[in-house]
Motif scaffolding. Structure first.
Motif, PDB file in Angstrom:
ATOM      1  N   THR A  27     -16.205  -1.426  -0.077  1.00 32.84           N
ATOM      2  CA  THR A  27     -16.266  -0.742   1.210  1.00 32.84           C
ATOM      3  C   THR A  27     -14.918  -0.672   1.919  1.00 32.84           C
ATOM      4  O   THR A  27     -14.605   0.329   2.541  1.00 32.84           O
ATOM      5  N   ALA A  28     -14.114  -1.740   1.811  1.00 28.12           N
ATOM      6  CA  ALA A  28     -12.857  -1.743   2.573  1.00 28.12           C
ATOM      7  C   ALA A  28     -11.783  -0.880   1.910  1.00 28.12           C
ATOM      8  O   ALA A  28     -10.771  -0.590   2.517  1.00 28.12           O
ATOM      9  N   SER A  29     -12.016  -0.500   0.673  1.00 31.28           N
ATOM     10  CA  SER A  29     -11.066   0.254  -0.159  1.00 31.28           C
ATOM     11  C   SER A  29      -9.619  -0.202   0.033  1.00 31.28           C
ATOM     12  O   SER A  29      -8.718   0.596   0.194  1.00 31.28           O
ATOM     13  N   ASN A  30      -9.447  -1.523   0.017  1.00 31.38           N
ATOM     14  CA  ASN A  30      -8.099  -2.100   0.041  1.00 31.38           C
ATOM     15  C   ASN A  30      -7.863  -2.755  -1.326  1.00 31.38           C
ATOM     16  O   ASN A  30      -7.965  -3.958  -1.481  1.00 31.38           O
TER      17      ASN A  30
ATOM     18  N   GLU B   8      -9.292 -16.945   6.774  1.00 35.27           N
ATOM     19  CA  GLU B   8     -10.507 -16.182   6.455  1.00 35.27           C
ATOM     20  C   GLU B   8     -10.666 -15.980   4.947  1.00 35.27           C
ATOM     21  O   GLU B   8     -11.724 -15.565   4.494  1.00 35.27           O
ATOM     22  N   HIS B   9      -9.605 -16.248   4.169  1.00 33.96           N
ATOM     23  CA  HIS B   9      -9.731 -16.194   2.719  1.00 33.96           C
ATOM     24  C   HIS B   9      -9.813 -17.588   2.112  1.00 33.96           C
ATOM     25  O   HIS B   9     -10.474 -17.794   1.100  1.00 33.96           O
TER      26      HIS B   9
ATOM     27  N   ARG C  26      -4.515 -17.389   4.204  1.00 30.40           N
ATOM     28  CA  ARG C  26      -5.077 -17.102   5.527  1.00 30.40           C
ATOM     29  C   ARG C  26      -6.466 -17.732   5.631  1.00 30.40           C
ATOM     30  O   ARG C  26      -7.242 -17.703   4.670  1.00 30.40           O
TER      31      ARG C  26
ATOM     32  N   ARG D 160     -26.257 -12.676   3.135  1.00 30.67           N
ATOM     33  CA  ARG D 160     -24.969 -12.046   3.456  1.00 30.67           C
ATOM     34  C   ARG D 160     -24.295 -12.745   4.642  1.00 30.67           C
ATOM     35  O   ARG D 160     -23.412 -12.182   5.273  1.00 30.67           O
TER      36      ARG D 160
ATOM     37  N   LEU E 191      -5.121  -5.671  -1.743  1.00 34.47           N
ATOM     38  CA  LEU E 191      -5.509  -7.006  -1.324  1.00 34.47           C
ATOM     39  C   LEU E 191      -6.537  -7.582  -2.295  1.00 34.47           C
ATOM     40  O   LEU E 191      -6.448  -8.741  -2.704  1.00 34.47           O
TER      41      LEU E 191
ATOM     42  N   LYS F 228       0.839  -1.199   0.000  1.00 30.49           N
ATOM     43  CA  LYS F 228       0.000   0.000   0.000  1.00 30.49           C
ATOM     44  C   LYS F 228       0.872   1.246   0.000  1.00 30.49           C
ATOM     45  O   LYS F 228       0.528   2.276  -0.557  1.00 30.49           O
TER      46      LYS F 228
ATOM     47  N   PHE G 106     -19.765 -15.824   3.055  1.00 31.62           N
ATOM     48  CA  PHE G 106     -18.782 -15.155   2.212  1.00 31.62           C
ATOM     49  C   PHE G 106     -18.247 -16.141   1.191  1.00 31.62           C
ATOM     50  O   PHE G 106     -17.648 -17.152   1.555  1.00 31.62           O
TER      51      PHE G 106
ATOM     52  N   GLN H 146     -15.778  -6.881  -1.469  1.00 35.18           N
ATOM     53  CA  GLN H 146     -15.713  -6.042  -0.272  1.00 35.18           C
ATOM     54  C   GLN H 146     -14.401  -5.264  -0.200  1.00 35.18           C
ATOM     55  O   GLN H 146     -14.386  -4.097   0.179  1.00 35.18           O
ATOM     56  N   GLU H 147     -13.300  -5.918  -0.584  1.00 33.59           N
ATOM     57  CA  GLU H 147     -12.013  -5.221  -0.544  1.00 33.59           C
ATOM     58  C   GLU H 147     -12.026  -4.005  -1.458  1.00 33.59           C
ATOM     59  O   GLU H 147     -11.460  -2.969  -1.148  1.00 33.59           O
TER      60      GLU H 147
ATOM     61  N   ILE I 232     -15.534 -11.583  -0.843  1.00 36.33           N
ATOM     62  CA  ILE I 232     -14.348 -11.031  -0.193  1.00 36.33           C
ATOM     63  C   ILE I 232     -13.707  -9.986  -1.104  1.00 36.33           C
ATOM     64  O   ILE I 232     -13.412  -8.868  -0.683  1.00 36.33           O
TER      65      ILE I 232
ATOM     66  N   LYS J 120     -11.094 -20.357   3.385  1.00 39.62           N
ATOM     67  CA  LYS J 120     -12.388 -20.994   3.557  1.00 39.62           C
ATOM     68  C   LYS J 120     -13.377 -20.541   2.473  1.00 39.62           C
ATOM     69  O   LYS J 120     -13.978 -21.399   1.809  1.00 39.62           O
TER      70      LYS J 120
END
Lengths: 270, 354
Positions: free
Chosen positions: A233-236, A50-51, A48, A218, A239, A34, A221, A229-230, A226, A53
């Protein structure tokens, strides 16, 4: 020669502007920290839990979805091949008809049917099912199959109708029974159709986020959610791009495998 | 035949598209001497009020809408003269102040400035805009629990009820990171602007515990689902309450005692404003008690306009759902922008919830 080059110009602009440059941008973002500078962090983030799965669930659901579509569509195409042209184009028309309506609206319609008080919900309760399937994997799978089935039907139907009756008659004259005709003549000849059908169903269902958003309440996921969302809203973006890159690799690998079988089929034919 | 139909369809589609394009391009280009360019949320004003303002002042209003603060911000950042007055949320006002995109309001030009409820002005002055130099509040609200009185027999006054297994499969949570974490943070007594990883992890564990009880994580659908009676309890913005209650009288809104998020939207004048005089006239017009009341009727979000309260039904005025008591309100916080790293952390924990 020059004229021909000129004619290809719009396509070239299209391809470069809307495919090549965006792809390069995904690479650019995906491999960048970043704060700037090269990193593998965003691509490796797929490992990871959370990704990982969501990715595994997505893979599983899209494989099942593709299989169900194939099982539904293949016999249909087989039947339609034997029916006369007028009748079969009418049936195909019926299958395509829902696509005249927006994808989002169709999925919304399913949400209303399945959710509390909806028609399907009430019927299911009457039949003794307990609870609401919205927010479960079954609802997402249903939405996927419903939305992507036409993409399987069309290429299969096309491949089927291309087979000349003489070919089949020849097989029968040479002593093949119906089962052998289906298995050794029709199946190999429709293989390219199967491959493109699989690709056209598998890829969108692997990357979908709308179906899981609406029918999954919702709560679930998928990898598409995912990534979405990145970016939103997450503006990443870094990633998001890194994970998109991994997803693209999965799609490329599966397509390569399919193509491998496709060319094998052709060689056999030859 | 088929081809002809296709061709006609294509031509029609093309025509419509073209019409839309020229329609868009047309607005805003007209150069008139007394023009005010207003940028507001969608459906956030009684449209008749705009016409009335034009009639009374002779100022022509060019009215555009946005749907998120984040969509509005980059446009103004690129060129703050694009609009004269804008109605962002409080945290965005702060960001715009910090980036020098606004100019101070001249209170002496606002005859109706005294109509504002000073209690709210103080909250804004304390948390966002010291001395109330930039932001004239327009609407405000909280995040709380909407519940169906026919489906819930317990007293609802705390976030705890969203963890009650009795209501499993009947709870709607907000599908927005900050709103979801806010519920857990307030339940645990933390600040909703916490950036402490240990606190956030505790919240994540709590939200994960709640996950099996949740029917769905919702955005706007919460309204329709609650009205249809599909869920017993839902986390919702207070502004939706009156609309929902109107459609389904069994619904009641509560601001939980642990506190919650409070937000304000308000008018600001841009740095590049081309018609400062008209901008003040606009804000002053909206501050007029009767106009504020009409906008309240239309938007149904609570108004910070004290003078407008005289027109509001006693029943609504005394409903703690619409106008909560000041004690509970004092436990409410505004969302602050936490910086990219902290926001990322929230999203990392959020992904572990689902």
């Amino acid at each position: 020669m020059n004229k021909r080059k000129l004619l290809s110009l719009p396509y070239l602009v299209w391809m470069i502007g809307f495919t090549v440059i965006p792809l390069l941008m995904i690479l650019w973002y995906g491999f960048q920290k970043k704060t700037g500078g090269f990193t593998l962090e965003h691509v490796l983030a797929i490992a990871r839990p959370e990704h990982l799965k969501p990715l595994l669930i997505s893979l599983l659901l899209s494989v099942i979805c593709t299989a169900i579509c194939l099982v539904i569509a293949y016999p249909l195409a087989l039947i339609l091949r034997k029916a006369n042209l007028k009748k079969s184009s009418f049936v195909i028309f019926i299958f395509i008809l829902p696509m005249w309506m927006n994808f989002l609206l169709r999925t919304y319609a399913w949400l209303n049917l399945l959710d509390d008080g909806g028609l399907v919900y009430v019927l299911m309760q009457k039949m003794g099912f307990k609870g609401n399937i919205v927010g479960t994997y079954s609802a997402i799978l249903l939405g996927m199959v419903y939305n992507y089935l036409p993409f399987m039907v069309l290429p299969l139907y096309n491949a089927m109708t291309k087979i000349d009756d003489f070919t089949l008659n020849a097989a029968r004259d040479l002593g093949a029974n119906e089962r052998q005709v289906n298995l050794h003549v029709i199946l190999p000849l429709t293989f390219p159709g199967i491959v493109s059908g699989i690709t056209m169903v598998f890829v969108p269902s692997l990357t979908t986020f709308v179906v899981s958003d609406l029918l999954g309440g919702r709560k679930i996921f998928l990898i598409g959610n995912i990534i979405e969302q990145e970016f939103s809203t997450a503006s990443n973006w870094n990633l998001g791009a890194g994970l998109s890159f991994v997803l693209m690799i999965f799609i490329l690998v599966s397509m390569a495998i399919l193509n491998h079988y496709d060319t094998l089929g052709e060689e056999e034919e030859a | 035949m088929k081809r002809k139909v296709m061709l006609i369809c294509a031509v029609l589609a093309g025509l419509m598209f073209g019409a839309v394009l020229t329609g868009c391009g047309g607005s805003g280009k007209k150069q008139e001497s007394n023009v005010l360019k207003v940028y507001n949320w969608g459906e956030y004003i009684d449209e008749d009020v705009i016409a009335e303002f034009e009639e009374e002042t002779g100022i022509k209003v060019v009215y555009d809408t946005f749907s998120t603060n984040e969509e509005m911000y980059p446009r103004i950042e690129a060129d703050s003269s694009l609009y004269d007055v804008i109605c962002p949320s409080e945290y965005m006002v702060k960001k715009m102040m910090e980036n020098d995109l606004l100019q101070p309001v001249d209170w002496s030009k606002l005859e109706n400035g005294g109509n504002l409820n000073q209690a709210y002005m103080k909250i804004l002055s304390d948390q966002i805009d010291p001395g109330n130099k930039y932001m004239i509040p327009y609407c405000w609200g909280t995040v709380g629990i909407l519940y169906n009185t026919t489906l819930v027999d317990d007293t609802v006054d705390s976030w705890d009820i969203l963890w009650d297994e009795k209501y499993s499969g009947s709870i709607l949570m907000q599908d927005s990171v900050r709103d979801a974490f806010m519920v857990a943070e307030k339940k645990l007594g933390y600040s909703l602007n916490s950036t402490d990883p240990a606190e956030l992890e505790a919240c994540q564990v709590l939200l994960k515990e709640q996950y099996p009880l949740v029917k769905a994580y919702v955005i706007d659908e919460v309204r329709d689902k609650m009205i249809a009676g599909e869920a017993a309890l839902g986390v919702i913005y207070s502004g939706e309450y009156l609309y929902c209650k109107n459609e389904n009288p069994d619904l009641q809104y509560v601001l939980p005692k642990e506190g919650s998020n409070v937000w304000y939207d308000g008018w600001v004048i841009t740095k590049g404003c081309g018609n400062v005089d008209a901008a003040h006239k606009w804000i002053d017009f909206l501050l007029r008690a009767d106009i504020a009341y009409r906008n309240f009727e239309y938007i149904t979000y609570a108004t910070p306009n004290k003078a407008a309260e005289q027109y509001i039904d006693e029943e609504i005025l005394s409903d703690p759902g619409v106008f909560p008591d000041e004690e509970t309100l004092s436990r409410c916080e505004m969302y602050l922008y936490l910086g990219q790293d902290a926001e990322d952390m929230y999203y990392e924990y959020w992904k572990k919830v689902k």
